[in-house]
Design a protein around this motif. Structure first.
Motif, PDB file in Angstrom:
ATOM      1  N   TRP A 110      26.962  26.864  31.423  1.00 34.14           N
ATOM      2  CA  TRP A 110      27.627  25.858  30.252  1.00 34.14           C
ATOM      3  C   TRP A 110      26.605  24.643  30.119  1.00 34.14           C
TER       4      TRP A 110
ATOM      5  N   ALA B  23      28.646  19.449  24.506  1.00 34.41           N
ATOM      6  CA  ALA B  23      28.461  19.718  23.299  1.00 34.41           C
ATOM      7  C   ALA B  23      29.129  18.468  22.635  1.00 34.41           C
TER       8      ALA B  23
ATOM      9  N   ALA C 223      33.082  18.320  23.726  1.00 39.09           N
ATOM     10  CA  ALA C 223      33.343  19.809  23.961  1.00 39.09           C
ATOM     11  C   ALA C 223      32.330  20.404  24.943  1.00 39.09           C
TER      12      ALA C 223
ATOM     13  N   ASP D 286      29.788  24.155  25.542  1.00 43.41           N
ATOM     14  CA  ASP D 286      29.565  25.360  25.116  1.00 43.41           C
ATOM     15  C   ASP D 286      29.393  26.409  26.464  1.00 43.41           C
TER      16      ASP D 286
ATOM     17  N   THR E 222      28.052  29.921  28.098  1.00 49.10           N
ATOM     18  CA  THR E 222      26.898  30.649  27.773  1.00 49.10           C
ATOM     19  C   THR E 222      26.917  31.847  28.523  1.00 49.10           C
TER      20      THR E 222
ATOM     21  N   ARG F 170      29.601  33.168  23.276  1.00 48.56           N
ATOM     22  CA  ARG F 170      29.280  31.924  23.430  1.00 48.56           C
ATOM     23  C   ARG F 170      30.588  30.686  22.713  1.00 48.56           C
ATOM     24  N   CYS F 171      31.736  30.890  23.539  1.00 50.81           N
ATOM     25  CA  CYS F 171      32.597  29.959  23.128  1.00 50.81           C
ATOM     26  C   CYS F 171      32.309  28.290  23.119  1.00 50.81           C
ATOM     27  N   ARG F 172      32.688  27.744  22.102  1.00 50.62           N
ATOM     28  CA  ARG F 172      32.498  26.261  22.026  1.00 50.62           C
ATOM     29  C   ARG F 172      34.065  25.648  22.323  1.00 50.62           C
TER      30      ARG F 172
ATOM     31  N   GLU G 142      36.816  22.825  23.169  1.00 49.53           N
ATOM     32  CA  GLU G 142      37.174  21.492  22.936  1.00 49.53           C
ATOM     33  C   GLU G 142      37.772  20.890  24.078  1.00 49.53           C
TER      34      GLU G 142
ATOM     35  N   ASN H 141      37.814  23.308  29.580  1.00 57.48           N
ATOM     36  CA  ASN H 141      37.107  22.187  29.079  1.00 57.48           C
ATOM     37  C   ASN H 141      38.130  20.956  29.801  1.00 57.48           C
TER      38      ASN H 141
END
Length: 432
Positions: A45, A48, A52, A54, A56, A61-63, A65, A77
């Motif tokens: 990860w 972002a 946020a 990211d 990996t 490939r979730c972003r 929040e 997160n």
């Protein structure tokens, strides 16, 4: 030596033992309520914009929040950093025998193993036979009705408990297991736990077996692979892109699954493919034939004609007792209302025929009555005999290997050092 001095000495010895054995794996603690605090820095990860993160780890490939979780609900997160709220939560920890459940029958068949399952998954299969574990683990109770309690050596399934990676190794040694098997959920979603256990297992002389859907990144595979001995790459619907999009909520996954297969092959592990064949109400005949023709040709050409592939039916999601693998009762199959047992069996046979026609000499069908023959001379390489009388029957009189260890099964192997005993040809069998 006084009692306090003995206690101090024991504490120092435990500290030395723990720090030397864990190789940088964080120790766990308990809070004031007795709940386990399983700390572990996550991998794969980066930060972002806007707090946020990211992720990996897998192809999605979730972003994520702040305050939210990824598609999987396993990686979240918290304050601009990726955290693992369910790290170390095991929904399955059982003593099993390799080759009697799932796809891997060509790696140490009949060897005793410690089988693990964590929670959540990177796929959203509507037909998942482990749906409670991977989709709704919050509905499972805790072992001994103690929330986030420490697991015991008795083993458990479809109930949650926790066990530190070092505890897995100790339990495997106590049960005289030769391998640790990660199945049930997606082991590379819980990559950190799988990686820690695998490293310790390798140092302890235990083999590591992974059942995976192939959704993880190649980088995650490459970092884990040095500690893995065998991989079952589970394919559904013969890698039909529409099937993955509609029935697995995983559009765009197919090319990533192929990349994962190539990465595991390049790593030199014992690789087997498992192809779950859908019934007609999930995949029509034309799409199924086209998908199988393409998949099996690709596998033979890129992975090799001696790559084992297990072809089997889907099981009704509400049935978790493994009867499809232990008996001939087809009522557990996931069929459409208008589909007969015979028509579904015909689909399985047709898939096997297409795999063999593509050159996959070690394509075989889920079942125990037919031996797996040598590609060169036809001599039987592997056969598993079900017990005539089981020493650990369930309430219906059938073998309860799915939930309790049973040593009534017998494995006959015609290979030695991965060569056919009859003709000497190299074969994809790693005998126990």
């Amino acid at each position: 030596m006084g009692k306090k001095a003995q206690q101090r000495r024991a504490a120092r010895e435990a500290e030395r033992s723990t720090t030397s054995a864990l190789h940088g794996i964080p120790r766990w603690s308990q809070d004031s309520a007795g709940q386990v605090v399983a700390t572990r820095p996550p991998a794969f990860w980066h930060s972002a914009p806007g707090g946020a993160v990211d992720c990996t780890l897998c192809y999605r490939r979730c972003r994520i929040e702040p305050g939210a979780a990824g598609w999987c609900d396993y990686r979240a997160n918290q304050g601009g950093r990726l955290v693992l709220p369910e790290h170390g939560v095991l929904a399955r920890c059982q003593r099993q025998m390799l080759g009697l459940r799932g796809g891997i029958r060509t790696f140490l068949p009949g060897a005793r193993a410690l089988a693990l399952g964590l929670t959540r998954c990177t796929a959203g299969c509507s037909f998942c036979s482990s749906a409670a574990i991977v989709h709704n683990p919050e509905t499972l109770g805790w072992l001994g009705d103690r929330r986030r309690g420490i697991g015991t050596s008795g083993g458990w399934h479809y109930v949650k408990s926790m066990l530190h990676p070092q505890g897995i190794i100790q339990l495997a040694q106590e049960w005289r297991a030769r391998a640790v098997v990660f199945a049930e959920n997606e082991p590379l979603l819980s990559w950190e736990y799988t990686y820690d256990v695998a490293r310790l297992a390798r140092k302890a002389g235990l083999k590591v077996v992974i059942y995976t859907n192939g959704f993880s990144s190649v980088r995650a595979i490459e970092q884990l692979a040095p500690f893995v001995d065998a991989v079952d790459l589970g394919i559904k619907g013969s890698l039909d892109p529409d099937f993955y999009a509609v029935h697995m909520r995983s559009p765009g996954a197919v090319e990533h699954v192929k990349a994962a297969a190539l990465a595991w092959r390049a790593a030199g592990v014992s690789l087997i493919l498992s192809d779950l064949i859908p019934a007609a109400h999930l995949q029509d005949d034309d799409r199924q034939q086209a998908a199988q023709t393409a998949l099996y040709a690709w596998a033979a050409e890129t992975l090799g004609e001696h790559t084992p592939i297990l072809i089997g039916p889907m099981v009704r999601p509400e049935l978790i007792r493994g009867a499809v693998e232990m008996t001939d009762d087809r009522s557990v199959f996931l069929k459409g209302r208008d589909q007969s047992d015979e028509s579904y069996a015909g689909r399985i046979a047709a898939a096997w025929g297409r795999a063999r026609q593509a050159g996959l000499a070690y394509a075989h069908v889920l079942g125990y009555d037919t031996p797996l023959p040598c590609h060169s001379c036809g001599a039987p390489l592997l056969q598993i005999d079900a017990p005539a009388a089981c020493g650990a029957p369930d309430m219906h009189g059938a073998c309860s290997m799915f939930t309790h260890y049973c040593d009534c099964w017998r494995v006959h192997c015609g290979a030695h050092k991965s060569r056919c005993i009859a003709c000497g040809a190299a074969v994809p069998i790693v005998e126990a």
